[in-house]
Motif scaffolding. Sequence first.
Motif, mmCIF file in Angstrom:
data_model
loop_
_atom_site.group_PDB
_atom_site.id
_atom_site.type_symbol
_atom_site.label_atom_id
_atom_site.label_comp_id
_atom_site.label_asym_id
_atom_site.label_seq_id
_atom_site.Cartn_x
_atom_site.Cartn_y
_atom_site.Cartn_z
ATOM 1 N N GLN A 31 0.856 -6.557 -5.879
ATOM 2 C CA GLN A 31 1.543 -5.424 -5.671
ATOM 3 C C GLN A 31 0.573 -4.398 -4.900
ATOM 4 O OE1 GLN A 31 2.148 -3.328 -9.606
ATOM 5 N NE2 GLN A 31 2.578 -5.700 -10.000
ATOM 6 N N ARG A 32 1.423 -3.139 -4.424
ATOM 7 C CA ARG A 32 0.545 -2.123 -4.071
ATOM 8 C C ARG A 32 1.280 -0.748 -4.279
ATOM 9 N NH1 ARG A 32 -1.002 -0.253 2.459
ATOM 10 N NH2 ARG A 32 -1.667 1.198 1.811
ATOM 11 N N GLN A 33 0.795 0.242 -4.942
ATOM 12 C CA GLN A 33 1.407 1.347 -5.136
ATOM 13 C C GLN A 33 1.631 2.306 -3.886
ATOM 14 O OE1 GLN A 33 0.552 3.696 -9.083
ATOM 15 N NE2 GLN A 33 0.294 5.376 -7.622
ATOM 16 N N LEU A 34 2.792 2.731 -3.922
ATOM 17 C CA LEU A 34 3.163 3.593 -2.544
ATOM 18 C C LEU A 34 3.207 4.845 -2.885
ATOM 19 C CD1 LEU A 34 5.960 1.440 -0.983
ATOM 20 C CD2 LEU A 34 3.528 1.375 -0.295
ATOM 21 N N ASP A 87 5.149 -6.566 -14.537
ATOM 22 C CA ASP A 87 4.111 -6.026 -15.557
ATOM 23 C C ASP A 87 4.992 -5.885 -16.903
ATOM 24 O OD1 ASP A 87 2.135 -5.562 -13.665
ATOM 25 O OD2 ASP A 87 2.753 -3.619 -13.237
ATOM 26 N N THR A 89 14.687 -2.770 -8.254
ATOM 27 C CA THR A 89 14.052 -3.495 -7.187
ATOM 28 C C THR A 89 15.085 -3.511 -5.957
ATOM 29 O OG1 THR A 89 12.830 -5.374 -6.335
ATOM 30 C CG2 THR A 89 14.435 -5.926 -7.969
ATOM 31 N N GLU A 114 0.987 8.378 3.595
ATOM 32 C CA GLU A 114 -0.124 8.529 2.847
ATOM 33 C C GLU A 114 -1.141 9.593 3.911
ATOM 34 O OE1 GLU A 114 -1.371 4.692 2.086
ATOM 35 O OE2 GLU A 114 -0.155 4.791 0.094
ATOM 36 N N ARG A 124 6.439 1.224 -5.817
ATOM 37 C CA ARG A 124 5.468 0.219 -5.386
ATOM 38 C C ARG A 124 6.249 -0.907 -4.511
ATOM 39 N NH1 ARG A 124 3.863 -2.207 -11.301
ATOM 40 N NH2 ARG A 124 5.695 -1.330 -11.510
ATOM 41 N N SER A 180 3.782 7.884 -6.547
ATOM 42 C CA SER A 180 4.027 8.239 -8.120
ATOM 43 C C SER A 180 4.281 9.736 -8.186
ATOM 44 C CB SER A 180 2.956 7.588 -9.114
ATOM 45 O OG SER A 180 1.592 7.997 -8.614
ATOM 46 N N TRP A 231 10.870 0.088 -8.153
ATOM 47 C CA TRP A 231 10.920 1.502 -8.742
ATOM 48 C C TRP A 231 10.705 1.358 -10.397
ATOM 49 C CZ3 TRP A 231 13.999 -0.010 -4.943
ATOM 50 C CH2 TRP A 231 14.089 0.723 -3.624
ATOM 51 N N THR A 232 9.999 2.017 -10.721
ATOM 52 C CA THR A 232 9.681 2.216 -12.399
ATOM 53 C C THR A 232 9.749 3.474 -12.817
ATOM 54 O OG1 THR A 232 8.036 0.287 -12.326
ATOM 55 C CG2 THR A 232 8.147 1.645 -14.252
ATOM 56 N N GLU A 248 7.393 5.750 -10.503
ATOM 57 C CA GLU A 248 6.369 4.936 -9.678
ATOM 58 C C GLU A 248 7.080 3.969 -8.811
ATOM 59 O OE1 GLU A 248 2.233 2.328 -10.462
ATOM 60 O OE2 GLU A 248 3.652 2.756 -11.921
#
Length: 270
Positions: free
Chosen positions: A103-106, A38, A29, A55, A93, A108, A16-17, A91
Motif C-alpha cells: 500500500q501507499r498513503q496518498l 491492517d 474501498t 503532492e 491509501r 491524511s 479509506w479509513t 486516511e
Amino acid sequence: MTHWLDEPCATTAFAWTLRRRDGVALGFTSHDRDLVIDGLLHRAGPGMVPSAIVENVRLDADGLDVDGGLTSDAISEADLNAGRWDGAALEIRLVDWTDPSRQRQLASGELGEISRGGNAFKAELRGPGAALDRPVAPRTSPGCRADFGGAQCGVDLMRHRRERPVILAEQEQLDLSGLADGALYRFGRLRFLSGRNTGTIHDIADGKEARIWLTQPPALAVEPGTRVLLSEGCDRSIATCAARFANAVNFRGEPHLPGNDLLTRYPGGR
C-alpha cells in the motif's frame, strides 16, 4: 525487484479509513469486494471516489474532496445530520487488492465541511498543512484563552461532571432529573450517552435550576429517559477562575491590560 505499482497488470484500489471522535473506526474501498487492511474490514464502496490528489513540497494549504453515495448503513444521513462525522480522522491509501499489505498513503487529515445533495455526500479533507493557518503566538485578551479542563487550565473536569436523565426535551431546551443548579453548566458541554443522539456533543448556552438550553437543538429527537453527561462551564473571567475554581494561577489572559477604551478617556471622565 519490480515495484508493485510498476507491474504490467494494475491491481490497485483506493482505501479509506475513518476514525470518528467517539472511537468508531470504519473502512471502505473502491474495489468491488471487501478487503481486510491492517486488520480492519474495508467494505466495498465503488461509488466513493476522491478528487485529484496533488503532492508537493510547498507549504500551501492542502485539501481534497471525497464524493460518495449514501449506500452504506455505516454512513447514514442521520449520523451526518447529528454531526457524528464532524472532525473524524481520514486516511486515504492506494492498495494492491491481491495483497493489501502492499500500500501507499496518498493523503491524511480530518474531515472538514460535509455537504449533502440527494442521496450523495461530499466531504472536505483538511490535511496537516491547514495547521499553518493558525496564529503562531496567542493574542492578548481580558478573558482566559485556555480550554476549560485542558492542559493549560489544569482544572480536573471529573469533579465537575454529572450524569442525569432527561425528563422533557423541547427543541434546544432540556429538563433534567436531579439537577439542582443548571447555571453551573452555562458555557459547558453536554454529551448524549443513550438515545438516537448517542455520542454527539453540544455546547450549553445557559441553565437555570433543573433546565438547560443548548446553543442549537439536537439533530434527532430526544426521548424522556435519555442519559446525558453534563460538564460545567466557565465564563473565562478572572473572577470566576479565582473564586469558583481557585485556579487564578493558571489564568491564561490579561484582565488588567489596558484596552482600546483607554484611548477614549479624557481628563475628568470615567
